[in-house]
Structures are given as C-alpha cells and as structure tokens.
Motif scaffolding. Structure first.
Motif, short mmCIF file in Angstrom:
data_model
loop_
_atom_site.label_atom_id
_atom_site.label_comp_id
_atom_site.label_asym_id
_atom_site.label_seq_id
_atom_site.Cartn_x
_atom_site.Cartn_y
_atom_site.Cartn_z
N GLU A 23 -48.75 46.70 -15.86
CA GLU A 23 -47.32 46.41 -15.67
C GLU A 23 -47.17 45.25 -14.69
N THR A 24 -47.10 44.05 -15.24
CA THR A 24 -46.91 42.86 -14.43
C THR A 24 -46.22 41.82 -15.30
N SER A 25 -45.99 40.63 -14.73
CA SER A 25 -45.36 39.57 -15.52
C SER A 25 -45.87 38.22 -15.06
N GLU A 27 -44.11 35.71 -14.34
CA GLU A 27 -43.26 35.26 -13.22
C GLU A 27 -43.75 35.85 -11.90
N TRP A 28 -44.02 37.18 -11.90
CA TRP A 28 -44.44 37.84 -10.66
C TRP A 28 -45.74 37.21 -10.16
N ILE A 29 -46.70 37.04 -11.06
CA ILE A 29 -48.01 36.54 -10.64
C ILE A 29 -47.88 35.10 -10.11
N GLU A 31 -45.18 33.61 -8.88
CA GLU A 31 -44.40 33.56 -7.64
C GLU A 31 -45.19 34.08 -6.44
N ARG A 32 -45.94 35.20 -6.61
CA ARG A 32 -46.63 35.81 -5.48
C ARG A 32 -48.00 35.20 -5.20
N THR A 33 -48.61 34.53 -6.22
CA THR A 33 -49.99 34.04 -6.03
C THR A 33 -50.22 32.58 -6.41
N GLY A 34 -49.38 32.04 -7.29
CA GLY A 34 -49.60 30.69 -7.79
C GLY A 34 -50.55 30.63 -8.98
N ARG A 147 -53.12 46.63 -11.13
CA ARG A 147 -52.40 45.36 -11.21
C ARG A 147 -52.43 44.58 -9.90
N GLY A 148 -52.67 45.30 -8.80
CA GLY A 148 -52.70 44.65 -7.48
C GLY A 148 -53.95 43.79 -7.27
N THR A 149 -54.98 43.97 -8.10
CA THR A 149 -56.19 43.16 -7.94
C THR A 149 -56.62 42.43 -9.22
N CYS A 150 -56.41 43.04 -10.39
CA CYS A 150 -57.02 42.45 -11.60
C CYS A 150 -56.40 41.12 -11.98
N VAL A 151 -55.20 40.84 -11.47
CA VAL A 151 -54.55 39.56 -11.82
C VAL A 151 -55.05 38.41 -10.94
N LEU A 152 -55.80 38.74 -9.88
CA LEU A 152 -56.08 37.73 -8.85
C LEU A 152 -57.37 36.94 -9.06
N GLY A 210 -53.98 44.35 -0.19
CA GLY A 210 -53.58 42.94 -0.29
C GLY A 210 -52.71 42.45 0.84
N ARG A 211 -51.72 43.28 1.20
CA ARG A 211 -50.77 42.84 2.22
C ARG A 211 -51.46 42.63 3.56
N GLU A 212 -52.40 43.55 3.89
CA GLU A 212 -53.15 43.46 5.16
C GLU A 212 -54.06 42.23 5.18
N PRO A 244 -59.57 24.15 0.23
CA PRO A 244 -59.56 25.54 0.69
C PRO A 244 -60.12 26.53 -0.33
N HIS A 245 -60.50 27.70 0.16
CA HIS A 245 -60.76 28.81 -0.75
C HIS A 245 -59.46 29.10 -1.49
N GLN A 246 -59.60 29.35 -2.79
CA GLN A 246 -58.40 29.46 -3.63
C GLN A 246 -58.10 30.93 -3.90
N ILE A 249 -51.72 30.74 -3.43
CA ILE A 249 -51.06 29.48 -3.06
C ILE A 249 -50.28 29.63 -1.75
N ARG A 250 -49.77 30.83 -1.49
CA ARG A 250 -48.99 31.02 -0.25
C ARG A 250 -49.90 30.97 0.97
N ILE A 251 -51.15 31.46 0.83
CA ILE A 251 -52.10 31.38 1.94
C ILE A 251 -52.53 29.91 2.13
N GLY A 274 -57.70 31.00 -10.67
CA GLY A 274 -57.57 32.24 -9.91
C GLY A 274 -58.52 32.19 -8.73
N ASN A 275 -58.83 33.36 -8.18
CA ASN A 275 -59.76 33.44 -7.05
C ASN A 275 -61.17 33.68 -7.60
N THR A 276 -62.01 32.66 -7.51
CA THR A 276 -63.39 32.80 -7.99
C THR A 276 -64.34 33.07 -6.82
#
Ligand SMILES: CC(C)(COP(=O)(O)OP(=O)(O)OC[C@H]1O[C@@H](n2cnc3c(N)ncnc32)[C@H](O)[C@@H]1OP(=O)(O)O)[C@@H](O)C(=O)NCCC(=O)NCCS
Length: 318
Positions: A23-25, A27-29, A31-34, A147-152, A210-212, A244-246, A249-251, A274-276
């Motif tokens: 359950e993701t979209s 847009e969400w990915i 906006e929150r990660t780039g 969904r909190g990790t597999c999209v990253l 993730g938030r921490e 930078p480590h990728q 995008i917000r970091i 994504g994050n490799t």
C-alpha cells in the motif's frame, strides 16, 4: 584516482510497480524520498557479478590491467556467501592474481570506509594500486511486504581504481586529501538485518526505524563533512561537488544546505537508483564523470551514513 566504472542490473522497478504489491503510491515515494525507480538484479545475478562488471569498466577507464592490482576491497553487506569473501570471486574472475582481496562491511558507509582503508594501505606503502568496489543486491534482503523499507533500496555496483603517487602536500594534489570515519554501535537497532550465521543461521531481512535514522542523518553527515574539510585545510566553498550517499533526497538536500553548497553542485542519482547502499557513491561518481559534469582537478566531497550506526566522509580531488 585513475578511473571509475559502474554497473546496474537491467531490470527497472518503478514506484507504480511497487504500488501493486504494497500500500503505497508513486506520489508518496517521490515526495518522501525522491525515488522514482530502482534496479533489481536478475535471478541468479549475484553481488560478485555486479562487482565484476563495474570493475572491468573501471579498469578500462583507468587504462590498466587487472594484473597491476595489489589489493581489492569489496564493500558490501549482501555478499554472495557467508564466506569466502565476495572479493575473492572478483579477484579470480578479473584475473588479478597478484592482489589480496577482502570484503568490508559498513553497510551504506561501506564505500567511504573502503576508500579510507585503501588510502591507508597506499600511504603506508603496503600497496601501490588498489581496486575499491561498492556492490550490493539489497533486493535479496528486503521484506517485500514492508512498505517502509522495500520502496527505498536498489541493486548495483560501482568501482574506482586508486594508485599511490607522491603529492606536494598541497590542497591542489589529486587523489584522497582527507577521510573521516565514525561508528556508534549503541544505535545498531535502528537499521539492521534480523538474521545471520551466528545468530539465527538464516540470512534475515532488513529492518529499519526510518524516522530515527533520518533524525541522525543530517547532523552526522554535516559533522563528518566539516571534519574532512577542516582536515584537508580547505573551505566548504572550495567543494566543487558533493557526491553523497543516495538514501533520500531530503537527507541529501538537508546536508548540502547545512554545508552551504547549492543543489546544482550535488550529484543526485537517488531518483533512478534508489539506495544502493555501499554502491551508491561510486555509482553517483560514475554518473557525474561520464556525463562530463565532474572534471579532472575538481574537489569532491563524499559522505555517507548507514547501519551500525556508521558514518564518514572523504574529500577527493578528481
Ligand atoms: C523511510 C522514510 C522515507 C519514511 O518517511 P517519513 O516521512 O519519516 O515517514 P514516517 O516513517 O514518519 O511514516 C509516516 C507514515 O507513512 C507511512 N509509510 C511508510 N512507508 C510508506 C510508503 N512506502 N508508502 C506510503 N506510506 C508509507 C508510515 O506507515 C506512516 O504511517 P502512520 O503515520 O500511519 O504510521 C524516512 O523516514 C527516511 O527516509 N528515513 C531514512 C531512511 C534511510 O535513508 N535509511 C537508509 C540510511 S543508509
């Protein structure tokens, strides 16, 4: 640094494809990660396969044969096997039979750690020519229902060839000018894999708060960047490119802002890769070098943070 090369698996997985599984979209990915898409290794395609492909390209760019290598480090948290080191297969396939080869594991900081390690060997005279690789198949350790990790995360590899050369001891010298490494094992629970040979006898899956992690990232990254800048005796305004480590995008943007470096001087590949993990910095480097953005003589700031918690930076004149 004599040359760099990268390799990405063919298969592109878009956000839209992931939105069919969890359950993701899109847009969400974004906006929150780039992140817009990531690569996923084919069935049977191993971390060593990605590492070998990236290394062959790096050696070709460097204009040297594998027989010239004294050492090979593969930075990875997703090795082919528990042992031997993934680097041993890379060594054999490249035909770098004079080189000693080992893996180094500092998760997403792995490339910076490996670069600093190779630098120490070169400075000590123990090696003259080194191959440093970041290679990962994180798709194999993801919980595809989380969904909190597999999209990253994504798969890929990048490599650089280093050769020791005498410099003038000036900031205009080419190569690695300064490095900085940090660890705080008290935060190991924020980002880890819940398996391993000695604990569960399974491979395990990636788990993250993730938030921490996010909360620590910008502070730690800006701090380590400031340390290498000071150590090298330059100013933040002298930095031509942040590589930078990728992770997010917000970091990336938050760290650049803290350092006062505008975003048009920051290499961004997180949207496509994504994050490799350990592969993300060398892949970003290759992207910017091959597109002609990074030019010889320019000053590069590499910075990364990852599980451990580990973080670090390297200041490199390309
Ligand atoms: C993972 C990350 C993108 C989440 O973004 P965030 O803004 O911090 O979001 P939160 O974790 O606070 O979650 C907010 C909500 O989004 C939800 N969410 C998480 N992943 C989601 C996804 N892929 N799609 C939609 N919603 C999602 C959460 O469940 C949460 O919902 P809730 O409030 O109902 O519980 C972000 O924390 C991050 O990037 N952290 C750093 C991770 C990282 O870079 N790790 C590697 C370091 S090397």
């Amino acid at each position: 640094m004599l040359g760099c090369g990268g390799y990405l698996p063919d298969r592109i997985v878009t956000n839209a494809e992931l939105a069919k599984q969890v359950e993701t979209s899109d847009e969400w990915i974004i906006e929150r990660t780039g992140i817009r898409e990531r690569r996923v290794a084919a069935e049977g395609e191993k971390t060593s396969d990605l590492a070998i492909a990236a290394s062959e390209r790096a050696l070709a760019k460097a204009g040297i044969g594998a027989d010239a290598l004294d050492m090979i480090i593969v930075a990875t948290s997703t090795p082919d096997n528990t042992f031997p080191a993934t680097a041993t297969r890379v060594q054999a396939e490249l035909g770098a039979l004079k080189a000693w080869a080992f893996d180094q594991q500092a998760v997403c900081s792995g490339f910076v750690y490996a670069l600093a390690t190779a630098d120490a060997y070169l400075r000590s005279g123990m090696a003259e020519t080194a191959l440093v690789i970041g290679a990962e198949t994180f798709s194999r350790i993801l919980d595809w229902e989380d969904r909190g990790t597999c999209v990253l995360f994504g798969d890929g590899a990048g490599a650089v060839v280093l050769r020791a050369e005498d410099g003038a001891g000036a900031t205009s010298d080419r190569g690695i000018l300064a490095t900085d490494l940090n660890t705080d094992g008290r935060y190991a629970d924020l980002l880890y894999v819940d398996g391993g040979p000695s604990s569960t006898q399974t491979v395990g899956k990636l788990r993250m708060h993730g938030r921490e992690v996010f909360r620590h990232a910008i502070v730690n990254l800006a701090e380590t960047a400031e340390k290498v800048i000071e150590r090298a005796g330059v100013d933040a305004s002298d930095v031509d490119w942040i590589v930078p480590h990728q992770a997010n995008i917000r970091i990336i943007a938050g760290t650049a802002k803290k350092l006062g470096v505008p975003m048009d001087r920051v290499v961004v590949t997180v949207d496509r890769h994504g994050n490799t993990s350990a592969a993300s910095i060398p892949l970003a480097l290759v992207d910017a070098v091959e597109s002609g953005r990074i030019k010889p003589g320019e000053l590069l700031l590499m910075e990364a943070m990852g599980g451990g918690m580990t973080w670090g930076a390297a200041l490199v004149r390309w």
